[in-house]
Design an enzyme around this catalytic site. Structure first.
Site, PDB file in Angstrom:
ATOM      1  N   ASP A   8       0.844  -1.197   0.000  1.00 15.40           N
ATOM      2  CA  ASP A   8       0.000   0.000   0.000  1.00 15.40           C
ATOM      3  C   ASP A   8       0.888   1.258   0.000  1.00 15.40           C
ATOM      4  OD1 ASP A   8      -2.210   1.745   0.507  1.00 15.40           O
ATOM      5  OD2 ASP A   8      -1.880   1.552   2.678  1.00 15.40           O
ATOM      6  N   ASP A  10      -0.398   4.949   1.053  1.00 11.51           N
ATOM      7  CA  ASP A  10      -0.678   5.897   2.140  1.00 11.51           C
ATOM      8  C   ASP A  10      -0.476   5.269   3.517  1.00 11.51           C
ATOM      9  OD1 ASP A  10      -1.296   7.696   0.150  1.00 11.51           O
ATOM     10  OD2 ASP A  10      -3.443   7.329   0.239  1.00 11.51           O
TER      11      ASP A  10
HETATM   12 MG   LIG Z   1      -2.938   3.046   3.576  1.00  9.94          MG
END
Ligand SMILES: [Mg+2]
Length: 152
Positions: A8, A10
């Site tokens: 991922d 963020d």
């Molecule tokens: Mg995230």
């Protein structure tokens, strides 16, 4: 067969929440700083993440990808996430950048994400490694688990 690992962006590769908090303090009238031009391309990388991403790329038993959900209200994020990846990880990772609102559609072995649900993480069939949890507080913990335990 190499293990497919999704990472991922963020709050895993980039300091998203920290930047939102900082910008809200600077400009309290701006409710959604993440909608501003340049927000996603200028995020600072999380400590240790870039090095582990490069190490994964060089490892013959790992096939790494970036899997990030878009900020739907900010069309610029699609471009800016791509700019960030090229700047910090290079073109090889640009070709491995997947912008996907439902991570449950991904097929693979590991998903490294700070959230366990909300963007389809709960439907991912492989192992979900929650970044920021007690087991995986930081990139150093991910690196140890991946290279010293998982690949054995
Ligand atoms: Mg995230």
């Amino acid at each position: 067969m190499p293990k497919i690992v999704y990472v991922d962006m963020d709050d895993v590769l980039v300091n998203y929440t920290e930047a939102v908090t900082f910008k809200k303090l600077q400009k309290p009238e701006q409710a959604y700083p993440q909608a501003e031009l340049g927000f996603f391309s200028c995020l600072a990388p999380k400590v240790g993440g870039i090095a582990v991403m490069k190490k994964m790329l060089e490892h013959p038993e790992i096939e790494p990808y970036i899997a990030t959900a878009p900020s739907l209200q900010n069309p610029l994020c699609y471009m800016e996430k791509r700019i960030w990846v090229e700047q910090y990880l290079g073109m090889e990772y640009v070709s491995r950048l997947i912008i996907i609102p439902n991570k449950g559609l991904l097929k693979g072995d590991i998903l490294i994400d700070d959230h366990v649900e909300g963007k389809g993480q709960e439907f991912f069939k492989g192992d979900l490694w929650q970044f920021g949890s007690i087991r995986f507080p930081d990139w150093s913990a991910v690196e140890i688990e991946l290279f010293n335990n998982f690949l054995r």
